[in-house]
Design an enzyme around this catalytic site. Structure first.
Site, PDB file in Angstrom:
ATOM      1  CB  VAL A   1     -55.169  12.819 -35.156  1.00  0.00           C
ATOM      2  CG1 VAL A   1     -53.748  13.223 -34.744  1.00  0.00           C
ATOM      3  CG2 VAL A   1     -55.958  12.342 -33.946  1.00  0.00           C
TER       4      VAL A   1
ATOM      5  N   GLY B   1     -47.234   4.795 -36.803  1.00  0.00           N
ATOM      6  CA  GLY B   1     -48.319   5.532 -37.448  1.00  0.00           C
ATOM      7  C   GLY B   1     -48.265   7.022 -37.158  1.00  0.00           C
ATOM      8  CG  LEU B   2     -51.253  11.025 -37.430  1.00  0.00           C
ATOM      9  CD1 LEU B   2     -50.404  12.112 -38.059  1.00  0.00           C
ATOM     10  CD2 LEU B   2     -52.737  11.208 -37.773  1.00  0.00           C
TER      11      LEU B   2
ATOM     12  CE1 TYR C   1     -62.685   4.901 -35.287  1.00  0.00           C
ATOM     13  CE2 TYR C   1     -61.020   3.300 -35.931  1.00  0.00           C
ATOM     14  CZ  TYR C   1     -61.374   4.520 -35.351  1.00  0.00           C
ATOM     15  OH  TYR C   1     -60.395   5.347 -34.828  1.00  0.00           O
TER      16      TYR C   1
ATOM     17  CG  HIS D   1     -58.507  10.416 -41.243  1.00  0.00           C
ATOM     18  ND1 HIS D   1     -57.513   9.563 -40.837  1.00  0.00           N
ATOM     19  CD2 HIS D   1     -59.644   9.970 -40.665  1.00  0.00           C
ATOM     20  CE1 HIS D   1     -58.010   8.656 -40.029  1.00  0.00           C
ATOM     21  NE2 HIS D   1     -59.307   8.878 -39.902  1.00  0.00           N
TER      22      HIS D   1
ATOM     23  CD1 TRP E   1     -63.941  14.057 -53.731  1.00  0.00           C
ATOM     24  CD2 TRP E   1     -63.129  12.629 -52.213  1.00  0.00           C
ATOM     25  NE1 TRP E   1     -63.017  13.251 -54.360  1.00  0.00           N
ATOM     26  CE2 TRP E   1     -62.522  12.362 -53.464  1.00  0.00           C
ATOM     27  CE3 TRP E   1     -62.783  11.841 -51.113  1.00  0.00           C
ATOM     28  CZ2 TRP E   1     -61.577  11.343 -53.624  1.00  0.00           C
ATOM     29  CZ3 TRP E   1     -61.838  10.828 -51.266  1.00  0.00           C
ATOM     30  CH2 TRP E   1     -61.242  10.591 -52.521  1.00  0.00           C
TER      31      TRP E   1
ATOM     32  N   GLY F   1     -48.671   0.449 -32.483  1.00  0.00           N
ATOM     33  CA  GLY F   1     -48.988   1.428 -33.522  1.00  0.00           C
ATOM     34  C   GLY F   1     -47.964   2.548 -33.556  1.00  0.00           C
TER      35      GLY F   1
HETATM   36  P1  NAP Z   1     -52.133   4.876 -38.516  1.00  0.00           P
HETATM   37  O1  NAP Z   1     -51.310   6.035 -38.913  1.00  0.00           O
HETATM   38  O2  NAP Z   1     -52.954   4.162 -39.508  1.00  0.00           O
HETATM   39  O3  NAP Z   1     -51.154   3.809 -37.785  1.00  0.00           O
HETATM   40  C1  NAP Z   1     -51.692   2.570 -37.384  1.00  0.00           C
HETATM   41  C2  NAP Z   1     -50.626   1.860 -36.611  1.00  0.00           C
HETATM   42  O4  NAP Z   1     -51.172   0.621 -36.129  1.00  0.00           O
HETATM   43  C3  NAP Z   1     -49.404   1.528 -37.462  1.00  0.00           C
HETATM   44  O5  NAP Z   1     -48.234   1.640 -36.692  1.00  0.00           O
HETATM   45  C4  NAP Z   1     -49.677   0.088 -37.831  1.00  0.00           C
HETATM   46  O6  NAP Z   1     -48.496  -0.650 -38.091  1.00  0.00           O
HETATM   47  C5  NAP Z   1     -50.327  -0.425 -36.566  1.00  0.00           C
HETATM   48  N1  NAP Z   1     -51.110  -1.630 -36.852  1.00  0.00           N
HETATM   49  C6  NAP Z   1     -52.206  -1.738 -37.645  1.00  0.00           C
HETATM   50  N2  NAP Z   1     -52.624  -3.006 -37.669  1.00  0.00           N
HETATM   51  C7  NAP Z   1     -51.761  -3.735 -36.883  1.00  0.00           C
HETATM   52  C8  NAP Z   1     -51.650  -5.099 -36.519  1.00  0.00           C
HETATM   53  N3  NAP Z   1     -52.513  -6.018 -36.967  1.00  0.00           N
HETATM   54  N4  NAP Z   1     -50.644  -5.473 -35.700  1.00  0.00           N
HETATM   55  C9  NAP Z   1     -49.760  -4.558 -35.238  1.00  0.00           C
HETATM   56  N5  NAP Z   1     -49.807  -3.240 -35.529  1.00  0.00           N
HETATM   57  C10 NAP Z   1     -50.795  -2.854 -36.362  1.00  0.00           C
HETATM   58  O7  NAP Z   1     -53.121   5.270 -37.325  1.00  0.00           O
HETATM   59  P2  NAP Z   1     -53.176   6.598 -36.429  1.00  0.00           P
HETATM   60  O8  NAP Z   1     -53.931   7.653 -37.173  1.00  0.00           O
HETATM   61  O9  NAP Z   1     -51.801   6.868 -35.898  1.00  0.00           O
HETATM   62  O10 NAP Z   1     -54.128   6.113 -35.234  1.00  0.00           O
HETATM   63  C11 NAP Z   1     -53.565   5.711 -34.016  1.00  0.00           C
HETATM   64  C12 NAP Z   1     -54.717   5.500 -33.044  1.00  0.00           C
HETATM   65  O11 NAP Z   1     -55.451   6.727 -32.917  1.00  0.00           O
HETATM   66  C13 NAP Z   1     -55.724   4.452 -33.518  1.00  0.00           C
HETATM   67  O12 NAP Z   1     -56.142   3.650 -32.428  1.00  0.00           O
HETATM   68  C14 NAP Z   1     -56.886   5.289 -34.058  1.00  0.00           C
HETATM   69  O13 NAP Z   1     -58.113   4.586 -33.962  1.00  0.00           O
HETATM   70  C15 NAP Z   1     -56.834   6.480 -33.138  1.00  0.00           C
HETATM   71  N6  NAP Z   1     -57.455   7.701 -33.688  1.00  0.00           N
HETATM   72  C16 NAP Z   1     -56.981   8.233 -34.864  1.00  0.00           C
HETATM   73  C17 NAP Z   1     -57.590   9.406 -35.370  1.00  0.00           C
HETATM   74  C18 NAP Z   1     -57.111  10.037 -36.659  1.00  0.00           C
HETATM   75  O14 NAP Z   1     -57.754  10.999 -37.106  1.00  0.00           O
HETATM   76  N7  NAP Z   1     -56.027   9.564 -37.270  1.00  0.00           N
HETATM   77  C19 NAP Z   1     -58.651  10.007 -34.673  1.00  0.00           C
HETATM   78  C20 NAP Z   1     -59.071   9.438 -33.468  1.00  0.00           C
HETATM   79  C21 NAP Z   1     -58.464   8.276 -32.986  1.00  0.00           C
HETATM   80  P3  NAP Z   1     -48.104  -0.969 -39.638  1.00  0.00           P
HETATM   81  O15 NAP Z   1     -47.689   0.333 -40.209  1.00  0.00           O
HETATM   82  O16 NAP Z   1     -47.003  -1.984 -39.541  1.00  0.00           O
HETATM   83  O17 NAP Z   1     -49.354  -1.516 -40.277  1.00  0.00           O
HETATM   84  O1  GFB Z   2     -61.474  12.629 -42.126  1.00  0.00           O
HETATM   85  P1  GFB Z   2     -62.679  12.120 -42.799  1.00  0.00           P
HETATM   86  O2  GFB Z   2     -62.502  11.182 -43.965  1.00  0.00           O
HETATM   87  O3  GFB Z   2     -63.601  11.331 -41.791  1.00  0.00           O
HETATM   88  O4  GFB Z   2     -63.537  13.407 -43.270  1.00  0.00           O
HETATM   89  P2  GFB Z   2     -64.701  11.791 -40.740  1.00  0.00           P
HETATM   90  C1  GFB Z   2     -64.632  13.220 -44.114  1.00  0.00           C
HETATM   91  C2  GFB Z   2     -65.260  14.571 -44.459  1.00  0.00           C
HETATM   92  O5  GFB Z   2     -64.350  15.342 -45.287  1.00  0.00           O
HETATM   93  C3  GFB Z   2     -66.505  14.359 -45.311  1.00  0.00           C
HETATM   94  C4  GFB Z   2     -64.899  15.498 -46.599  1.00  0.00           C
HETATM   95  O6  GFB Z   2     -67.376  15.450 -45.125  1.00  0.00           O
HETATM   96  C5  GFB Z   2     -65.919  14.363 -46.713  1.00  0.00           C
HETATM   97  O7  GFB Z   2     -66.916  14.676 -47.715  1.00  0.00           O
HETATM   98  N1  GFB Z   2     -63.812  15.411 -47.584  1.00  0.00           N
HETATM   99  C6  GFB Z   2     -63.555  16.340 -48.538  1.00  0.00           C
HETATM  100  C7  GFB Z   2     -62.907  14.435 -47.676  1.00  0.00           C
HETATM  101  N2  GFB Z   2     -62.502  15.971 -49.290  1.00  0.00           N
HETATM  102  C8  GFB Z   2     -62.069  14.772 -48.759  1.00  0.00           C
HETATM  103  C9  GFB Z   2     -60.988  13.916 -49.078  1.00  0.00           C
HETATM  104  O8  GFB Z   2     -60.197  14.153 -50.014  1.00  0.00           O
HETATM  105  N3  GFB Z   2     -60.828  12.816 -48.302  1.00  0.00           N
HETATM  106  C10 GFB Z   2     -61.676  12.525 -47.256  1.00  0.00           C
HETATM  107  N4  GFB Z   2     -61.446  11.419 -46.510  1.00  0.00           N
HETATM  108  N5  GFB Z   2     -62.742  13.318 -46.926  1.00  0.00           N
HETATM  109  C11 GFB Z   2     -63.845   9.603 -39.623  1.00  0.00           C
HETATM  110  C12 GFB Z   2     -64.356   8.232 -39.236  1.00  0.00           C
HETATM  111  O9  GFB Z   2     -64.951  10.420 -39.954  1.00  0.00           O
HETATM  112  O10 GFB Z   2     -63.190  10.234 -38.532  1.00  0.00           O
HETATM  113  C13 GFB Z   2     -63.211   7.372 -38.793  1.00  0.00           C
HETATM  114  O11 GFB Z   2     -65.025   7.637 -40.346  1.00  0.00           O
HETATM  115  C14 GFB Z   2     -62.246   8.093 -37.878  1.00  0.00           C
HETATM  116  O12 GFB Z   2     -63.752   6.217 -38.171  1.00  0.00           O
HETATM  117  C15 GFB Z   2     -62.010   9.531 -38.232  1.00  0.00           C
HETATM  118  O13 GFB Z   2     -62.663   8.005 -36.559  1.00  0.00           O
HETATM  119  C16 GFB Z   2     -61.308  10.277 -37.114  1.00  0.00           C
HETATM  120  O14 GFB Z   2     -64.174  12.818 -39.833  1.00  0.00           O
HETATM  121  O15 GFB Z   2     -65.966  12.067 -41.476  1.00  0.00           O
END
Ligand code: NAP
Ligand code: GFB
Length: 327
Positions: free
Chosen positions: A179, A22-23, A149, A192, A214, A19
């Site tokens: 994140v 990604g972010l 998930y 997100h 939203w 990954g």
């Molecule tokens: P992201 O920006 O969506 O990046 C996902 C990464 O995983 C990309 O590099 C993607 O590669 C790779 N990937 C997806 N499917 C794949 C596959 N089948 N084979 C190989 N690589 C694959 O995700 P992120 O936000 O950086 O999240 C990274 C980790 O943090 C994840 O495990 C996520 O669950 C965890 N996390 C994220 C958040 C958040 O708010 N973002 C919060 C808590 C935990 P491609 O670009 O080539 O698809």
């Molecule tokens: O980051 P988010 O989509 O996920 O935030 P969660 C959702 C909250 O933000 C809800 C409000 O209260 C939405 O109503 N919101 C307002 C918006 N405007 C927007 C918008 O433009 N986009 C989005 N997406 N939301 C996720 C989990 O929960 O947290 C995932 O579902 C993941 O599995 C992630 O783990 C970290 O924080 O609610």
């Protein structure tokens, strides 16, 4: 609590970051390459699905045979915001279960010294006391919006404990809160909240239309800047020796409402238009307040980037990279 007092590795690490595009992966790459996050002789390899589709066991094995990592930071996953999770719970379950099992089993077969995987604070029980801590992961069903998930992520913790019990493997995990940062997924439908609001505010500013937030704006979240998470991730890889996971989050006192987060985006982008709340859209979990007391016991002096500064840096990155950003 299982703590392993293993002798520290002598020869330099070869770290595979799944990954890596990604972010979170890009943030770790920035810290490794630009902030001296790597040590003498270490090799850091950042891969994406173009290097191997990790849902496929053979491709996963091929990647490990080619790269022969001594350590793995496992980020690769199907990831999305509330609304994508509500639409695709089955895919979030199946895709992530396959990826995680392939990574952990291959790491075991190839003798990887340590794997650090990634859970999330959204996987905790929906009905719970607060603040949430690491001991509560399996204490009840997760919020219905993202059960696919959440259960897939919880299985990483189960697998880590099983690989340790049966083979003594040092597989552990971190539990980040929400994140955000540069290289985020700014796609409004799938991403997100913060990248969604940044993208929508940018377009509203250009078109002179209102910014649509939203939901009610009342839910509460702790947000961690991707660069802060990256710094903590590298510390976990090097120094954290427990099999039990560790929450990586700002403190409970840094929790903000979605409305306050939107106001931060509005300020950072200088948006002057109207802000409206579309309450026909779901709010999702009201809160998932997590304790970072365990992290503070290890790193009492770690400094998080102030939220407004992190939002401003993310907005500036998005504006500067609008053409190529994921949106
Ligand atoms: P992201 O920006 O969506 O990046 C996902 C990464 O995983 C990309 O590099 C993607 O590669 C790779 N990937 C997806 N499917 C794949 C596959 N089948 N084979 C190989 N690589 C694959 O995700 P992120 O936000 O950086 O999240 C990274 C980790 O943090 C994840 O495990 C996520 O669950 C965890 N996390 C994220 C958040 C958040 O708010 N973002 C919060 C808590 C935990 P491609 O670009 O080539 O698809
Ligand atoms: O980051 P988010 O989509 O996920 O935030 P969660 C959702 C909250 O933000 C809800 C409000 O209260 C939405 O109503 N919101 C307002 C918006 N405007 C927007 C918008 O433009 N986009 C989005 N997406 N939301 C996720 C989990 O929960 O947290 C995932 O579902 C993941 O599995 C992630 O783990 C970290 O924080 O609610």
């Amino acid at each position: 609590m299982i703590v392993l007092q293993m002798e520290k590795r002598v020869e330099p690490m070869r770290v595979l970051v799944t990954g890596g595009t990604g972010l979170v992966g890009r943030a770790i790459e920035h810290v490794v390459r630009e902030e001296g996050g790597a040590r003498e002789g270490e090799e850091w390899i950042f891969v994406s699905s173009k290097d191997a589709n990790l849902m496929d066991a053979k491709e996963t094995r091929g990647l490990f045979e080619k790269r022969r990592p001594s350590h793995v930071i496992h980020l690769a996953a199907m990831v999305g915001g509330l609304f994508r999770n509500m639409r695709e719970n089955l895919d979030f379950w199946r895709n992530n279960i396959h990826i995680n099992d392939n990574i952990l089993q291959t790491a075991h077969e190839m003798g990887v010294a340590k794997v650090v995987s990634c859970l999330s604070t959204c996987i905790f029980p929906d009905k719970t006391t607060y603040p949430i801590d690491e001991t509560m992961i399996h204490n009840g069903p997760p919020h219905n919006s993202n059960f696919g998930y959440s259960y897939a992520k919880r299985m990483i913790d189960v697998q880590n404990r099983a690989y340790f019990q049966q083979y003594g493997r040092r597989f552990t995990a971190v539990i980040p809160t929400n994140v955000f940062g540069p290289h985020d997924n700014f796609n409004v439908a799938d991403g997100h909240v913060l990248p969604g609001l940044i993208h929508k505010a940018y377009v509203a500013h250009k078109e002179g239309t209102p910014l649509q937030v939203w939901g009610s704006g009342t839910p509460r979240r702790q947000f961690i800047y991707s660069l802060d998470l990256a710094r903590l991730f590298i510390w976990v890889l090097r120094e954290y020796d427990e099999i039990d996971p560790i929450i990586l989050s700002v403190g409970e006192e840094d929790e903000v409402s979605i409305k306050e987060a939107a106001e931060c985006v509005v300020d950072a982008l200088g948006f002057k238009g109207q802000v409206v709340f579309d309450t026909t859209k779901a709010d999702g979990q009201f809160k998932k307040t997590a304790s970072n007391a365990k992290l503070r016991r290890y790193l009492p002096d770690f400094k998080f980037t102030p939220f407004p500064q992190a939002v401003k840096e993310t907005c500036d990155w998005f504006v500067a990279n609008y053409k190529t950003a994921r949106k």
